[in-house]
Scaffold this motif. Structure first.
Motif, PDB file in Angstrom:
ATOM      1  N   SER A 183      16.074 135.119  13.202  1.00  0.00           N
ATOM      2  CA  SER A 183      14.964 135.258  12.106  1.00  0.00           C
ATOM      3  C   SER A 183      15.272 136.670  11.711  1.00  0.00           C
ATOM      4  O   SER A 183      15.796 137.397  12.413  1.00  0.00           O
ATOM      5  N   GLY A 184      14.732 136.834  10.551  1.00  0.00           N
ATOM      6  CA  GLY A 184      14.875 138.426   9.982  1.00  0.00           C
ATOM      7  C   GLY A 184      16.074 138.860   9.804  1.00  0.00           C
ATOM      8  O   GLY A 184      17.176 138.186   9.351  1.00  0.00           O
ATOM      9  N   TYR A 185      16.614 140.312  10.170  1.00  0.00           N
ATOM     10  CA  TYR A 185      17.921 140.797   9.871  1.00  0.00           C
ATOM     11  C   TYR A 185      18.983 139.969  10.799  1.00  0.00           C
ATOM     12  O   TYR A 185      20.155 139.849  10.378  1.00  0.00           O
ATOM     13  N   LEU A 216      40.714 132.587   5.165  1.00  0.00           N
ATOM     14  CA  LEU A 216      39.845 132.872   6.399  1.00  0.00           C
ATOM     15  C   LEU A 216      38.538 133.847   6.186  1.00  0.00           C
ATOM     16  O   LEU A 216      38.857 135.011   5.748  1.00  0.00           O
ATOM     17  N   VAL A 217      37.466 132.877   6.118  1.00  0.00           N
ATOM     18  CA  VAL A 217      36.113 133.723   5.744  1.00  0.00           C
ATOM     19  C   VAL A 217      35.336 133.905   6.854  1.00  0.00           C
ATOM     20  O   VAL A 217      35.029 133.194   7.850  1.00  0.00           O
ATOM     21  N   LEU A 218      35.004 135.201   7.219  1.00  0.00           N
ATOM     22  CA  LEU A 218      34.283 135.619   8.254  1.00  0.00           C
ATOM     23  C   LEU A 218      32.861 135.788   8.085  1.00  0.00           C
ATOM     24  O   LEU A 218      32.482 136.439   7.017  1.00  0.00           O
ATOM     25  N   VAL A 219      32.127 134.841   8.544  1.00  0.00           N
ATOM     26  CA  VAL A 219      30.631 134.878   8.430  1.00  0.00           C
ATOM     27  C   VAL A 219      30.071 135.847   9.683  1.00  0.00           C
ATOM     28  O   VAL A 219      30.298 135.641  10.562  1.00  0.00           O
ATOM     29  N   LYS A 220      29.053 136.684   9.016  1.00  0.00           N
ATOM     30  CA  LYS A 220      28.519 137.861  10.041  1.00  0.00           C
ATOM     31  C   LYS A 220      27.038 138.173   9.714  1.00  0.00           C
ATOM     32  O   LYS A 220      26.698 138.124   8.664  1.00  0.00           O
ATOM     33  N   ASP A 221      26.259 138.145  10.886  1.00  0.00           N
ATOM     34  CA  ASP A 221      24.982 138.401  10.652  1.00  0.00           C
ATOM     35  C   ASP A 221      24.796 139.843  10.789  1.00  0.00           C
ATOM     36  O   ASP A 221      25.643 140.715  11.042  1.00  0.00           O
ATOM     37  N   HIS A 222      23.436 140.246  10.435  1.00  0.00           N
ATOM     38  CA  HIS A 222      23.024 141.658  10.545  1.00  0.00           C
ATOM     39  C   HIS A 222      22.245 142.267  11.745  1.00  0.00           C
ATOM     40  O   HIS A 222      21.703 143.321  11.963  1.00  0.00           O
ATOM     41  N   GLY A 223      22.600 141.480  12.857  1.00  0.00           N
ATOM     42  CA  GLY A 223      21.715 141.861  14.168  1.00  0.00           C
ATOM     43  C   GLY A 223      22.721 143.114  14.674  1.00  0.00           C
ATOM     44  O   GLY A 223      23.651 143.343  14.299  1.00  0.00           O
ATOM     45  N   GLU A 224      22.106 143.305  15.912  1.00  0.00           N
ATOM     46  CA  GLU A 224      22.622 144.623  16.673  1.00  0.00           C
ATOM     47  C   GLU A 224      22.957 144.022  18.195  1.00  0.00           C
ATOM     48  O   GLU A 224      21.858 143.771  18.933  1.00  0.00           O
ATOM     49  N   PRO A 225      24.219 143.921  18.490  1.00  0.00           N
ATOM     50  CA  PRO A 225      25.411 143.939  17.770  1.00  0.00           C
ATOM     51  C   PRO A 225      25.497 142.476  16.922  1.00  0.00           C
ATOM     52  O   PRO A 225      24.839 141.536  17.140  1.00  0.00           O
ATOM     53  N   ALA A 226      26.230 142.553  15.836  1.00  0.00           N
ATOM     54  CA  ALA A 226      26.421 141.357  14.888  1.00  0.00           C
ATOM     55  C   ALA A 226      27.190 140.247  15.630  1.00  0.00           C
ATOM     56  O   ALA A 226      28.127 140.774  16.169  1.00  0.00           O
ATOM     57  N   CYS A 230      16.725 137.060   3.448  1.00  0.00           N
ATOM     58  CA  CYS A 230      16.471 135.499   3.570  1.00  0.00           C
ATOM     59  C   CYS A 230      17.019 135.262   4.837  1.00  0.00           C
ATOM     60  O   CYS A 230      18.182 135.717   5.207  1.00  0.00           O
ATOM     61  N   SER A 231      16.324 134.628   5.750  1.00  0.00           N
ATOM     62  CA  SER A 231      16.990 134.441   6.864  1.00  0.00           C
ATOM     63  C   SER A 231      16.276 133.050   7.654  1.00  0.00           C
ATOM     64  O   SER A 231      15.241 132.462   6.759  1.00  0.00           O
ATOM     65  N   ARG A 281      13.326 147.128   8.345  1.00  0.00           N
ATOM     66  CA  ARG A 281      14.675 147.898   7.952  1.00  0.00           C
ATOM     67  C   ARG A 281      14.838 147.758   6.503  1.00  0.00           C
ATOM     68  O   ARG A 281      14.646 146.873   5.887  1.00  0.00           O
ATOM     69  N   GLN A 282      15.582 148.568   5.921  1.00  0.00           N
ATOM     70  CA  GLN A 282      15.524 148.758   4.507  1.00  0.00           C
ATOM     71  C   GLN A 282      17.061 148.982   4.144  1.00  0.00           C
ATOM     72  O   GLN A 282      17.620 149.791   4.954  1.00  0.00           O
TER      73      GLN A 282
END
Length: 810
Positions: free
Chosen positions: A600-602, A647-657, A740-741, A753-754
């Motif tokens: 959820s979230g970022y 080739l499409v790379l799907v990446k989330d915004h977590g740390e680490p992503a 949106c998550s 986070r902004q």
């Protein structure tokens, strides 16, 4: 029952005597016994338990004890048979001196309930002291001219006993010149004197040695002797004479040293040297020689020491006046000095029976301590009144003469006052008044009347998911106002079910410290909120307790990688094959890559990037950063390769992503060869030539229309947002970004986070970032093209979560 002497009393008189004593005791409220001094250890005194009406079996349980203000070890009680007996040597003379009455006052105390009895034990005298002369030898100077029947006073003996035992008789050794004239009673009104029977002849008998024997009236008789040395002097035939044979003087006990007591005056009818007098002290009784002085020339008697009314009330001073004739003659007189009392003794306070703490629930009127007061002075100077510290829940109650009980007057509360320091003040009636104080410490024992209390009724705890097992997440603490074991708090979980599992499988609490531990890793995707209660109970009897509620929010971590959604013609994670006419222009949507993230979230905010299959190759396609739509970047021409592997790379915004990849196979066809049906199929690693499925042309048109409408909506929304003039600086923080998550099937708005874009040429831009929620398999093109509002659990609903500070388990 009583230790009295039976001196030939007949039965009728004995019975009347016993009845008289019994009625006298009932009227006085005391028991009276008697015992002879110097009685052996164990001598029977009286059956004190029986006389007080106490059962022998209750003496020990009721803490039967005997206390005496002075010399409490002289008498003791056998707790087995209730008999009062002599415990140690009793010396009446040491205890009471020459007082006619001598008794030992005992306090008999029993507890549960508390009772106090008063017992007087009369100490009777025995003849244990012989008569004693103050001098071993008395010298008498007698002129030969003395006539027959002349009297010569002698210093008598003293006996420490009383009554018959101190009644002295004297006898003189056999001689031809002197006889003895002795007093006939104990008051000795008549002086002890030698009487001359016939005239002396110095030349014939210059000196006589006589033995004077004093015998007391005790049984057996005791005697004392003194040598009388009679010196016969030559003629000096007039004795000095005083104005009186006896003088009476009153003197205050605080008289200073050198205070004049009396000035004595004696005369001698002789002339010259035979008429010149000197004065001397013969004796001062009792034992007062150091207290007075006599001037040998003028006859002044003065105070030489400290007089104490409480020690001696009277002094008998015998004075002799001697002339300087040859031989010298002497006259005698007696000075009776009465000592008057002054208020020079402060009261004495004795506190007993304070040996335990008082429970705070003790009822009023309970006796706490026994207090006795005394004053050695007499009369008004010896009348004592008692008072207690003001504003305390205690009072003094008079029980008997100078005896008081310290009584609880009102309720106690240990939590308000845990101990009292009471001051008992005893003040006499003298002027000026003297006083004494005694401190009584009363400790209030605790009663379990306070339950443990938490500072708050509810606590909110935030814990990141995937915590290590046994992680400390919070500490509860309750305070109990009681003391000792009543304030000893232990903690426990209030057990309940969490789904199909017991609460104790998730968390535990340490019974002593109140530390709450997570027993297993928590999973935000499984359990977002764990609410339970912790009970705190003290160790009192009965035990008291209270509960506090803990709300444990499990915060999300980026522990789930994006997951690709399967299309109708393919499966999740497989390659998608698309046919594109060469005649399409720029911006033509080829297909859309769909992915979801269980976080959820970022951590669930996804972005898409197109990775070139061959480095440096020219690819006329791009992918939407947040939409996942693959579209053409320009018009296609003949130079473009007929097949493209994207080739499409799907990446989330977590740390680490975390990332996932999707493969899209695009085949370019001629315009005349435009397929009627678009197909999607899974392409294996060993079969790149997989057959394409036909797609209905109308379905493609509908998808394009919906996609165009969605793009137009996004463009309008972006234009409206960007038209707002920013108020911050060029690199200031932007407005909160809608993210949106998928958080267990929901959208969430994060303010933690902004996202902001800073440049040196203009104000910052705030991006609107939206991406697809979880979509179930089998959605049609229209459903796929619908744009959902940010933060909705389902289309049309918005939810927001403000993430507070997070507790981390180390």
């Amino acid at each position: 029952m009583f230790g009295f002497q039976r001196r030939g009393l007949g039965p009728p008189r004995l019975l009347l005597w016993l009845l008289f004593l019994e009625f006298w005791e009932m009227g006085s409220g005391q028991l009276h016994y008697s015992v002879y001094e110097e009685s052996k250890h164990g001598t029977f005194v009286g059956r004190i338990a029986q006389d007080l009406g106490l059962e022998l079996a209750e003496l020990v349980p009721r803490l039967f004890r005997v206390a005496s203000k002075t010399r409490g070890d002289l008498l003791e009680v056998n707790l087995q048979n209730g008999i009062l007996f002599v415990n140690s040597r009793i010396d009446r003379e040491e205890l009471c001196g020459r007082s006619a009455e001598c008794s030992i006052h005992l306090e008999v105390i029993v507890d549960r309930p508390l009772q106090v009895f008063h017992v007087n034990v009369e100490v009777k005298d025995i003849n244990d002291n012989p008569p004693v002369f103050s001098l071993r030898e008395q010298k008498l100077l007698i002129a030969e001219s003395k006539q027959s029947d002349s009297r010569f006073p002698l210093e008598g003996a003293s006996d420490a006993d009383i009554e018959e035992n101190a009644l002295l008789t004297y006898r003189l050794s056999q001689n031809e010149y002197f006889s003895l004239d002795s007093p006939t009673n104990s008051k000795q009104i008549k002086r002890l004197s030698l009487i001359l029977k016939k005239s002396l002849d110095r030349e014939k008998t210059p000196e006589l040695n006589l033995l004077l024997t004093a015998t007391d009236g005790g049984k057996p008789e005791l005697t004392g002797t003194v040598q009388l040395l009679v010196q016969v002097l030559d003629v000096n035939d007039n004795d000095p004479e005083f104005d009186k044979s006896e003088y009476k003087v009153s003197l205050m006990e605080n008289a200073a040293k050198e205070t004049l007591v009396i000035k004595l005056n004696a005369t001698d009818r002789d002339e010259g040297v035979n008429g010149e007098l000197t004065y001397s002290l013969m004796s001062i009784k009792p034992n007062g020689r150091p207290l007075f002085t006599l001037d040998q020339n003028n006859g002044e008697v003065r105070v030489n020491g400290i007089l104490d009314y409480e020690e001696n009330k009277f002094y008998n001073i015998e004075v002799q006046a001697t002339d300087k004739g040859t031989p010298p003659m002497a006259g005698h007189c007696t000075v009776w000095v009465e000592i008057l009392d002054t208020n020079d003794n402060s009261p004495e306070v004795t506190v007993t029976s304070v040996s335990f703490a008082i429970r705070e629930d003790t009822h009023p009127s309970t006796v706490i301590a026994l207090i006795s007061v005394s004053d050695r002075d007499s009369g008004v100077n010896g009348q004592v009144t008692c008072s207690l510290t003001l504003h305390v829940p205690f009072k003094l109650v008079s029980t008997f003469k100078n005896y008081y009980s310290l009584v609880l007057d009102s309720a106690l509360d240990r939590e308000s006052v845990s101990a009292y320091e009471l001051v008992v003040t005893a003040r006499d009636g003298g002027s000026p008044s003297l006083w004494a104080t005694a401190r009584v410490s009363v400790e209030v024992a605790d009663v379990n009347d306070n339950a443990p209390a938490f500072a708050q009724l509810e606590y909110t705890v935030f814990v990141k998911e995937n915590n290590p097992p046994g992680c400390h997440i919070f500490t509860v603490s309750a305070r109990d106002a009681d003391a000792q074991e009543n304030a000893l708090v232990s903690y426990s979980l209030v057990e309940r079910r969490v789904g199909e599992r017991a609460l104790s499988s998730y968390v535990s609490v340490h019974a002593e410290s109140g530390k709450v531990y997570a027993l297993q890793p928590l999973d935000h995707e499984e359990l977002e909120l764990l609410q339970f209660q912790v009970s705190a109970r003290d160790a009192g009897v009965p035990s008291l307790g209270s509960n506090v509620t803990l709300q444990v929010f499990v915060l999300d971590e980026n522990d789930n990688a994006p997951t690709l959604l399967a299309t109708r013609a393919g499966s999740a994670g497989g390659a998608v094959s698309e046919l594109v006419p060469r005649s399409v222009g720029a911006g033509h949507v080829v297909t859309k890559v769909r992915a979801v993230d269980a976080d959820s979230g970022y951590n669930a905010w996804l972005s898409y990037e197109l990775q070139p299959a061959v480095v440096g190759s020219r690819i006329p396609f791009r992918v939407g950063l947040y939409t996942g739509e693959i579209s053409t970047t320009r018009a296609l021409d003949e130079v473009d390769s007929p097949r493209h592997q994207l080739l499409v790379l799907v990446k989330d915004h977590g740390e680490p992503a975390l990332t996932a990849t999707a493969t899209v196979l695009v085949s370019l066809v001629e315009t005349g060869q435009a397929p009627k049906v678009s197909s999607r199929a899974l392409v294996g690693a060993a079969s790149p030539e997989a057959a394409l499925l036909d797609v209905n042309v109308y379905l493609i048109v509908a998808i394009c229309a919906v996609s165009s409408l969605l793009v137009l909506t996004l463009l309008l929304y972006t234009a409206l947002r960007c038209s707002v003039t920013p108020t911050e600086g060029a690199c200031g923080p932007g407005k909160p970004t809608l993210v949106c998550s998928r958080a267990v099937g929901s959208w969430s708005h994060s303010q933690q986070r902004q996202q902001r874009v800073c440049s040196g040429e203009g104000p910052p831009k705030t991006d609107l970032m939206a991406f697809s929620p979880s979509l179930p398999l089998g959605l049609n093109k229209e459903e796929e093209g619908e744009r959902q509002e940010p933060g909705s659990n389902h289309p049309g609903q918005v939810s927001f979560l403000q993430i507070p500070p997070i507790r981390k388990c180390m």
